[in-house]
Motif scaffolding. Structure first.
Motif, PDB file in Angstrom:
ATOM      1  N   ALA A   1       0.748  -1.170  -0.142  1.00  0.00           N
ATOM      2  CA  ALA A   1      -0.231   0.033   0.002  1.00  0.00           C
ATOM      3  C   ALA A   1       0.829   1.248   0.103  1.00  0.00           C
ATOM      4  O   ALA A   1       2.052   1.013   0.478  1.00  0.00           O
ATOM      5  N   ARG A   2       0.227   2.344  -0.477  1.00  0.00           N
ATOM      6  CA  ARG A   2       1.285   3.307  -0.765  1.00  0.00           C
ATOM      7  C   ARG A   2       0.405   4.778  -0.407  1.00  0.00           C
ATOM      8  O   ARG A   2      -0.702   4.654  -1.315  1.00  0.00           O
ATOM      9  N   VAL A   3       0.614   5.536   0.318  1.00  0.00           N
ATOM     10  CA  VAL A   3      -0.234   6.811   0.426  1.00  0.00           C
ATOM     11  C   VAL A   3       0.716   8.043   0.008  1.00  0.00           C
ATOM     12  O   VAL A   3       1.652   8.321   0.687  1.00  0.00           O
ATOM     13  N   PRO A   4       0.508   8.924  -0.765  1.00  0.00           N
ATOM     14  CA  PRO A   4       1.342  10.162  -1.270  1.00  0.00           C
ATOM     15  C   PRO A   4       1.162  11.082  -0.159  1.00  0.00           C
ATOM     16  O   PRO A   4       0.223  11.239   0.816  1.00  0.00           O
ATOM     17  N   LEU A   5       2.304  11.699   0.180  1.00  0.00           N
ATOM     18  CA  LEU A   5       2.652  12.625   1.192  1.00  0.00           C
ATOM     19  C   LEU A   5       2.945  14.116   0.512  1.00  0.00           C
ATOM     20  O   LEU A   5       3.598  14.033  -0.749  1.00  0.00           O
ATOM     21  N   PRO A   6       2.414  15.176   1.158  1.00  0.00           N
ATOM     22  CA  PRO A   6       2.685  16.478   0.398  1.00  0.00           C
ATOM     23  C   PRO A   6       4.400  16.899   0.367  1.00  0.00           C
ATOM     24  O   PRO A   6       4.663  17.592  -0.146  1.00  0.00           O
ATOM     25  N   ASP A   7       4.872  16.238   1.664  1.00  0.00           N
ATOM     26  CA  ASP A   7       6.440  16.359   1.619  1.00  0.00           C
ATOM     27  C   ASP A   7       6.946  15.287   2.552  1.00  0.00           C
ATOM     28  O   ASP A   7       6.473  14.290   2.504  1.00  0.00           O
TER      29      ASP A   7
END
Length: 382
Positions: free
Chosen positions: A68-74
């Motif tokens: 699983a992968r969740v994008p992060l803003p930084d």
């Protein structure tokens, strides 16, 4: 020390079994990528930089494949795991102001938690036993005061319900103690301000400490300072076990040619802070920097990473005596495996098994172009 070689088939059958019930429910909603989850698959979570330069928090297995992968803003830092629900909260690296709550099995959509004006996160947090509240280390940067932000995560939208003093300046790691009522905080002692990026503003007057805080009331129960001659040893990352001790890794801000002890242990009952040395021929080769600390599953071995020196250190938990050191370039993240071993993540995309600490880590997987961030956590049953 006994051999810690691992039969990987038995590890897959054992460690992953606790997640079987969760995996059987299947994902319902997930922002990011989700692959099929194997009920026999031990899972780990960590922030990382992707090959294209973006940032994510990733759930992975021993094979390095993304579950699983969740994008992060930084850039992210550490991942707090709720022992009751299995939900995770990944925090921004200082001086970031975001945290992302996510379910590693994709049963709900990720939710962003945002620091209030005048505060930023330090990269760590801890859940209450019931998972309703989370306690985050934060900087009240206009007054150079460390605070613990308290967030209610029980509703659809996270709500910041209060804060209390951390007991010092620059609170970094925070962990619950086994009594379920006490939080332990590593106040690194370093004053910073987001307008000055990551500049350290008070090196000459640092006073790092470990604070014990009553979780329900926020009252400071005790603060234990580093010895006066080590006032530049920023106490940063911790691990707790069931033997009444907290293990702490430090980052020294003094002269480069100094070789202070970088590992400490706090005896909760006595309040005594003990420093633990490494052999003389190793002391000057650690770049005075510990990036992560954890305990083996059986509580017998303490592992500490020194990513700037490319080393992982091992200590006997019973008395803090040095056991061994291993070489792995840019190794920082540590998570316990079965039989006293550890999974090691590094800034070159590698995942390694510590196997026998007297030998070299065995590379299990490498993902070209990615860089695992500082911390790695094992995901347990809910």
């Amino acid at each position: 020390m006994r051999s810690t070689g691992i039969d990987r088939r038995q590890l897959l059958l054992g460690t992953g079994a606790g997640l079987a019930a969760l995996a059987a429910r299947g994902p319902t909603a997930f922002a990011g990528d989700m692959l099929a989850l194997d009920a026999q698959d031990p899972l780990f979570a960590a922030a990382r930089r992707e090959a294209d330069g973006t940032h994510s928090v990733v759930v992975t297995g021993l094979d390095g494949m993304t579950r699983a992968r969740v994008p992060l803003p930084d850039r992210g830092h550490d991942v707090a795991v709720c022992p009751g629900t299995g939900r995770c909260l990944v925090f921004a690296r200082r001086p970031g102001t975001f945290a992302v709550l996510f379910d590693p099995l994709g049963r709900s959509a990720p939710v962003t938690v945002t620091a209030v004006p005048g505060r930023h996160f330090y990269g760590h947090g801890a859940f209450s036993p019931d998972g309703r509240l989370v306690f985050a280390t934060e900087n009240d940067f206009e007054t150079s005061r460390g605070v613990i932000g308290v967030y209610d995560l029980s509703g659809e939208t996270p709500v910041r319900v209060g804060e209390y003093w951390s007991g010092g300046i620059g609170p970094h790691d925070i962990l619950p103690l086994p009594d379920g009522k006490t939080l332990v905080v590593a106040n690194g002692g370093i004053e910073t301000h987001p307008d000055r990026d990551r500049e350290k503003l008070n090196i000459a007057t640092m006073r790092p400490n470990i604070a014990l805080i009553d979780r329900p009331s926020g009252s400071i129960l005790a603060t234990i300072e580093a010895p006066a001659h080590l006032h530049r040893l920023s106490l940063r990352h911790m691990a707790t076990g069931t033997a009444g001790k907290v293990w702490i890794g430090g980052q020294y801000e003094g002269p480069r040619d100094d070789a202070p002890p970088l590992i400490a242990s706090l005896d909760i009952a006595s309040g005594r802070l003990a420093m633990h040395d490494v052999p003389d021929d190793l002391a000057g080769r650690l770049a005075n920097y510990v990036g992560s600390v954890t305990l083996s599953r059986d509580g017998e071995v303490v592992a500490a990473s020194c990513p700037r020196a490319g080393k992982v250190l091992y200590f006997k938990a019973a008395d803090g005596s040095f056991l061994a050191a291993q070489n792995r370039v840019d190794a920082c993240g540590l998570a316990p495996l079965d039989q006293g071993a550890f999974l090691i993540s590094d800034g070159q995309g590698g995942l390694s098994d510590s196997a026998d600490p007297a030998g070299a880590p065995a590379l299990l997987a490498a993902t070209p172009g990615v860089a695992w961030d500082n911390h790695l956590v094992a995901l347990g049953p809910a």
